[in-house]
Enzyme design. Sequence first.
Site, PDB file in Angstrom:
ATOM      1  N   LYS A   1     -22.195 -28.197  65.583  1.00 48.30           N
ATOM      2  CA  LYS A   1     -21.092 -27.470  64.925  1.00 48.30           C
ATOM      3  C   LYS A   1     -21.185 -27.502  63.404  1.00 48.30           C
ATOM      4  O   LYS A   1     -21.066 -26.470  62.739  1.00 48.30           O
ATOM      5  CB  LYS A   1     -19.733 -28.071  65.315  1.00 48.30           C
ATOM      6  CG  LYS A   1     -19.323 -27.929  66.745  1.00 48.30           C
ATOM      7  CD  LYS A   1     -17.927 -28.498  66.983  1.00 48.30           C
ATOM      8  CE  LYS A   1     -17.849 -30.000  66.913  1.00 48.30           C
ATOM      9  NZ  LYS A   1     -18.502 -30.685  68.043  1.00 48.30           N
ATOM     10  N   THR A   2     -21.378 -28.707  62.862  1.00 42.71           N
ATOM     11  CA  THR A   2     -21.402 -28.847  61.402  1.00 42.71           C
ATOM     12  C   THR A   2     -22.571 -28.070  60.809  1.00 42.71           C
ATOM     13  O   THR A   2     -22.418 -27.371  59.804  1.00 42.71           O
ATOM     14  CB  THR A   2     -21.494 -30.332  61.006  1.00 42.71           C
ATOM     15  OG1 THR A   2     -20.339 -31.008  61.522  1.00 42.71           O
ATOM     16  CG2 THR A   2     -21.538 -30.510  59.503  1.00 42.71           C
TER      17      THR A   2
ATOM     18  N   GLU B   1     -15.293 -25.135  61.322  1.00 41.32           N
ATOM     19  CA  GLU B   1     -15.791 -25.977  62.396  1.00 41.32           C
ATOM     20  C   GLU B   1     -14.630 -26.225  63.352  1.00 41.32           C
ATOM     21  O   GLU B   1     -13.536 -26.591  62.926  1.00 41.32           O
ATOM     22  CB  GLU B   1     -16.308 -27.293  61.817  1.00 41.32           C
ATOM     23  CG  GLU B   1     -16.859 -28.202  62.871  1.00 41.32           C
ATOM     24  CD  GLU B   1     -17.686 -29.344  62.291  1.00 41.32           C
ATOM     25  OE1 GLU B   1     -17.816 -30.361  62.973  1.00 41.32           O
ATOM     26  OE2 GLU B   1     -18.206 -29.198  61.169  1.00 41.32           O
TER      27      GLU B   1
END
Length: 457
Positions: A126-127, A170
């Site tokens: 995600k990051t 995010e």
Amino acid sequence: MKELRKEDKIISRVKRIHMIGIGGSGMCPLAEILHSKGYILTGSDNNESDPLKRIKALGIKVFMGHNPENIEGAELVVYSAAISKDNPEIVAANERGIPTMERSLMLGALTRHFDNVIGVCGTHGKTTVTSMITQILYLNKMEPTAVIGGRLPLLNSNGIAGKSETMVCEACEFVDTFLQMSPDVAVLLNIDNDHLDYFKTMDNLILSFHKFLKMSSKAYINGDDELVKKAIEGIDAKITTFGFESSNDFYAKNITSGKFGFQFDVMKDGERLINIELKAPGRHNVLNALAAFSVCFNEGVSVEGIKDALEKFTGAGRRFEFLGEYNGFTLADDYAHHPTEIKATLKAAKELSYKRVIAVFQPFTFSRTALLKDEFIEALSVADKVILTPIMGSREVNTYGISSEDIASKLSDAVIVDGFENIADKIIETAKENDIVITMGGGDIYKAAHIVQEKLG
């Protein structure tokens, strides 16, 4: 029109907001966005930090320490999840009848202030993908607003307040936090067995991702992931797929290993669009780059513009972040705390031209370590040598009878070392020329790497 919730009504009627823990990585970008929207902010924190300097540079008044008088004049108090309910500022707000709001609710409310919210979810990556999309849009002058779970080196920050209607977020599934958001575009990278202390079953976890996707009008999904395919069943959103298989809308072809990462052709519907050479190691980053590419391509960024931004991307902070070379060995740091992430990072390191890969791993939470013990052993066995710390319990009590010894005893070359100073000394003593040492974990193991830098820098 996005459906308004209780917290939206609160932020529509207030002007003065106090933020407890304003220098936290999750709070800092929210403060920037609220400031850009014209809210009058104050904040408090216990520690000086780079994000706090950034906040002060905007002219926001910050109090050091938490005191009841800090909330004077506030019409709303926002706090991060790390702040306890007996914090003196929260207690004072409750006594004075000032509404309070947890950070995830504020982030959710802010997503309803933008016309084009891109929410990036999934168990892993995600990051990195949120960072990649933000970097592509930012360098192509599309002025995005962004809230990222890690530091983006380009911005030296976890986020930015832009001038467009596009917000990149995010979206974390832990305790269903991401269901507070209202995404227009959902990106689902993968689904793996994490946070089962909360979700209990994989079906519940898949359902949670399904609910997130259902809120969007466009969805970008990993077409190679069977659980992701399950999560999109019954979704009305326009779906775009990415992956390694040629059955995907966007896929990678002619993948070859470079010095810092992979090089590959981006294919769309069987046509070659361009070749990209990444500086972020690992095959998983090819997939992450494809996810970011597919989103930004459909957002109207040119193929050359995407290529240029991705080739300048060197990873998000603590995502296979190269820290430097010391005594002939390379030092890196990574947030990997789940076996799938650990294996991906260690395999990525093995693909580079180092003699040995040394993993320095801090197990994070007793429940995850107990549940995935065998998977941790398998993942860590990819490394040539392992230095383990005792388990960081975080919010938990060890009712599982689990310890780092349970992992170390099953590895061929592993030691357990307690204390960051001792770990740093062990790294310096162990690492030889042309080795790579990677500190790994979701806690504060990076402090050991920083001590190595101080001692050898």
